[in-house]
Structures are given as structure tokens and as C-alpha cells.
Design a protein around this motif. Structure first.
Motif, mmCIF file in Angstrom:
data_model
loop_
_atom_site.group_PDB
_atom_site.id
_atom_site.type_symbol
_atom_site.label_atom_id
_atom_site.label_comp_id
_atom_site.label_asym_id
_atom_site.label_seq_id
_atom_site.Cartn_x
_atom_site.Cartn_y
_atom_site.Cartn_z
ATOM 1 N N GLY A 158 40.413 -4.213 41.760
ATOM 2 C CA GLY A 158 41.304 -4.630 40.689
ATOM 3 C C GLY A 158 42.725 -4.872 41.165
ATOM 4 O O GLY A 158 43.056 -4.725 42.342
ATOM 5 N N ALA A 159 43.586 -5.255 40.215
ATOM 6 C CA ALA A 159 44.982 -5.554 40.533
ATOM 7 C C ALA A 159 45.706 -4.282 40.941
ATOM 8 O O ALA A 159 45.618 -3.255 40.272
ATOM 9 C CB ALA A 159 45.668 -6.184 39.331
ATOM 10 N N ALA A 160 46.439 -4.338 42.050
ATOM 11 C CA ALA A 160 47.118 -3.149 42.567
ATOM 12 C C ALA A 160 48.597 -3.382 42.820
ATOM 13 O O ALA A 160 49.439 -2.562 42.464
ATOM 14 C CB ALA A 160 46.445 -2.674 43.850
ATOM 15 N N VAL A 161 48.934 -4.510 43.464
ATOM 16 C CA VAL A 161 50.321 -4.822 43.787
ATOM 17 C C VAL A 161 50.659 -6.211 43.245
ATOM 18 O O VAL A 161 49.804 -6.911 42.705
ATOM 19 C CB VAL A 161 50.571 -4.776 45.312
ATOM 20 N N ALA A 162 51.910 -6.612 43.401
ATOM 21 C CA ALA A 162 52.366 -7.892 42.861
ATOM 22 C C ALA A 162 52.344 -8.993 43.923
ATOM 23 O O ALA A 162 52.366 -8.713 45.120
ATOM 24 C CB ALA A 162 53.784 -7.752 42.311
ATOM 25 N N THR A 163 52.320 -10.231 43.461
ATOM 26 C CA THR A 163 52.409 -11.380 44.369
ATOM 27 C C THR A 163 53.885 -11.596 44.739
ATOM 28 O O THR A 163 54.438 -12.670 44.542
ATOM 29 C CB THR A 163 51.851 -12.654 43.709
ATOM 30 N N SER A 164 54.490 -10.550 45.236
ATOM 31 C CA SER A 164 55.929 -10.533 45.469
ATOM 32 C C SER A 164 56.342 -11.556 46.525
ATOM 33 O O SER A 164 55.801 -11.557 47.628
ATOM 34 C CB SER A 164 56.360 -9.135 45.915
ATOM 35 N N PRO A 165 57.313 -12.415 46.196
ATOM 36 C CA PRO A 165 57.717 -13.461 47.136
ATOM 37 C C PRO A 165 58.853 -13.060 48.072
ATOM 38 O O PRO A 165 59.603 -12.117 47.818
ATOM 39 C CB PRO A 165 58.169 -14.591 46.211
ATOM 40 N N PHE A 252 55.625 -0.082 40.441
ATOM 41 C CA PHE A 252 54.274 0.235 40.906
ATOM 42 C C PHE A 252 53.755 1.556 40.334
ATOM 43 O O PHE A 252 52.675 1.606 39.740
ATOM 44 C CB PHE A 252 54.270 0.284 42.439
ATOM 45 N N THR A 253 54.507 2.624 40.499
ATOM 46 C CA THR A 253 54.034 3.939 40.054
ATOM 47 C C THR A 253 53.871 4.019 38.534
ATOM 48 O O THR A 253 52.815 4.455 38.052
ATOM 49 C CB THR A 253 54.973 5.049 40.560
#
Length: 347
Positions: A158-165, A252-253
Motif C-alpha cells: 500500500g501507499a507509504a511515502v509521497a511522490t516527493s519531488p 509521515f508519522t
């Protein structure tokens, strides 16, 4: 005879004015509406349609729902000349990050290098825009963003982290600036939406279903996969620490906790401006950048060599002359919003 709807060509200035008028009707001040519209049109002109004017209706919805604050009280807090935190008060990303870029440049003129963290903004848009604005002032610009987890993490379901640019802009003398603008995902989430709208399959290993199973079916895909596997997911986690945790607004947390408020949409960012003057001189630096890019382009190649940002700069020049193509579905959405808000269409 083709029945495929044709894209509408709109001059950049007209599109910018139109988008700003819609955003102003959505609640933004005239200045903030122009700033936000400029970010969208900049992306569209460079061919980054996923972050272009297609975002206008989405931002109108964010404003209408109160997710984005139309009247933010932006504050800058600083205890040292070379660093500051901009409290965005849920301002739209283009508003907050444009202000942060200006602040970073102003400070770097004195300190040689300056960093501005952005706390709790809403969707930053094309981060390349802000570092490019720094580069336009003759400085090197770096930017990081962390957002809501919407991408897989190696080994996690599943989704865990962001598509951080990440974005880096380096000014040159005669060449277009180098502009590296990339996500930590294999593809952007907007690309998945585009594939779904167009009915085109996704590349292998680029996206996954809700449980993390890789898929090429845009109808089944809900999240992108990390670029380079553990490398991309590791970078995303690092960017969360460099932005959200650094400015005291972790995402995140809380997102992975039992607190419902942890799922409230928000983003954080960090912009860095570096003044070449502090490292020996601006003229010598840009001349060496030009020499480096020229050397790269002169290397043996069958199809030509391009540096980051070169092609998008060429697209921007072409679209600046001929107009920006807007997809039929996006144009219809803009027309509908204009009718609802009483905004005149571009002539």
C-alpha cells in the motif's frame, strides 16, 4: 475522417489572464490569483500538462472546500540571517513557495547561501517553477517537497511515502538554464490520471494497485511506484525529514497513526538559493556552466544530446510563439467553471 477532438490553442498571456480570473473568483486575492496562474501556465508552456491549467479546477475545489486557505496570514520566522521558516497558513503552494523563493534570494545576496522552509502549504504545483525563478536572478536554486503518502515504499504494502519531488536550476550565460525537475516516483500521479483519461496503458513497473501489486492498467492503478525501487522510496523518506520534520510539521508519522487529522491534506517544502558571487564570481560561474553544457552536447551521439531542461525550454519557446494547446476535456472543464463563476472566456 478523424473524430478525435482537437486541442485548443490559447496564447500564453490570455490563458494566464483567464486562469487568474477563475482563481480570483474562487476566492484568491488578485495578486495571489496571478501568482498561482503563472505557475500553471509556466508548466503548461513547458509541456508539463499534468501540472498546467488542468490544475485550475482542482484548485477551485480545494478553495471551495476550505482545504486551501484563500486568505492566508503568511508569516516568516527567522533566528539566523541564512535561514527562515515561512508559515504558509494553508496557502496554495504557488503563493507560499513563490514568497519563499523571493525570501531565499534576498537572504542569499547577503549570506551567500540561504534556506527557507515552507510549513503547511497546499499542493506546491511544478516545483521547477520556483527554482527557475531563483535561477533567473543569477543564483542556483534547489527545492524539495514532501506531501501526503501516495506512493509505495520498497517492501511495504500500500501507499507509504509521497511522490516527493526534487528540483535544481542552474543559470547559464547563453544556454537555457539547466533545470532538473523530477519526482521520486517512476511516473507522476498526474500521468496515471492522464493515462486513465486517454485509455492508454502505463509502462511496466511504473504504477500499482491499492495493495501494491504492479499493473499497467490505468483503471486499476491508484499509485505510482518509487523510481529505482529502494532509491526512490529512500529519497522520499529523506525529503520528509528535510522538509516536514525540519519545519516542525511531520506528515509521515501522523498519516500512519490512528489520528484522523493525520490524513488532512498538506505539504511542506524547502528552498535553497546559492549565490555564485560567494564562490568566486557570477560571470566565471555562468561561463563555466555554458562550457560544461556545450561539452556535453558535443559528445558522440546518434540522436543528439540534451541536458535537463533544454527540451522543455524549447517547447516553452514554441508554445510561446504558437499558443499553448489545451486538451478538450480540460478546456470544457474550464468553460464550465467560467460559466459557473461568471468569468468571460478568452477571445
Amino acid at each position: 475522417m478523424s473524430t478525435t477532438p482537437q486541442k485548443v490553442l490559447v496564447p500564453a498571456d490570455d490563458l494566464r489572464t483567464f486562469a487568474a480570473a477563475l482563481l480570483e473568483k474562487g476566492g484568491l486575492s488578485p495578486e495571489h490569483a496571478r501568482t498561482t496562474a503563472d505557475v500553471f501556465v509556466w508548466a503548461a508552456q513547458r509541456g508539463v500538462d499534468s501540472h498546467g491549467t488542468a490544475r485550475v479546477p482542482a484548485y477551485l475545489d480545494l478553495l471551495a472546500k476550505g482545504v486551501a486557505n484563500a486568505t492566508p496570514e503568511i508569516e516568516i520566522e527567522s533566528t539566523t540571517p541564512a535561514a527562515a521558516v515561512l508559515h504558509a497558513d494553508r496557502a496554495p503552494g504557488p503563493v507560499a513557495l513563490s514568497a519563499a523563493a523571493e525570501e531565499a534570494v534576498r537572504r542569499a545576496r547577503t549570506t551567500g547561501i540561504a534556506t527557507v522552509g515552507v510549513r503547511e502549504t497546499v499542493h506546491t504545483g511544478a516545483i521547477g517553477y520556483y527554482v527557475s525563478k531563483i535561477a533567473e536572478q543569477g543564483l542556483v536554486g534547489l527545492g524539495f517537497v514532501a506531501g501526503m503518502p501516495n506512493m509505495g515504499y520498497t517492501g511495504v504494502k500500500g501507499a507509504a511515502v509521497a511522490t516527493s519531488p526534487l528540483a535544481i536550476a542552474v543559470p547559464a550565460r547563453t544556454h537555457a538554464p539547466l533545470l532538473l525537475d523530477m519526482a521520486t516516483a517512476t511516473i507522476a500521479l498526474g500521468k496515471i490520471r492522464q493515462a486513465k483519461a486517454n485509455g492508454t496503458p502505463l509502462p511496466e513497473g511504473a504504477a500499482a494497485t491499492a495493495d501494491g501489486t504492479p499493473t499497467t492498467d490505468p483503471e486499476q492503478a491508484v499509485m505510482p511506484l518509487p523510481l529505482g525501487g529502494a532509491k526512490g522510496s529512500g529519497m522520499s523518506l529523506a525529503f520528509e525529514l528535510l522538509t516536514s520534520v525540519l519545519v516542525g510539521a511531520p506528515i509521515f508519522t501522523p498519516f500512519h497513526s490512528d489520528d484522523p487529522g493525520g490524513r488532512k491534506h498538506r505539504q511542506n517544502a524547502l528552498l535553497i538559493a546559492i549565490d555564485p558571487v560567494a564562490f568566486g564570481g557570477a560571470d566565471a560561474f555562468t561561463a563555466a556552466v555554458d562550457e560544461t553544457l556545450t561539452t556535453l552536447k558535443g559528445l558522440p551521439s546518434e540522436d543528439g544530446v540534451y541536458y535537463p531542461g533544454e527540451r522543455s525550454a524549447a517547447v516553452a519557446a514554441e508554445r510561446g510563439a504558437k499558443g499553448i494547446p489545451v486538451a478538450p476535456k480540460v478546456w470544457k472543464d474550464l468553460i464550465d467553471r467560467a460559466e459557473q463563476l461568471g468569468v468571460p472566456m478568452p477571445t
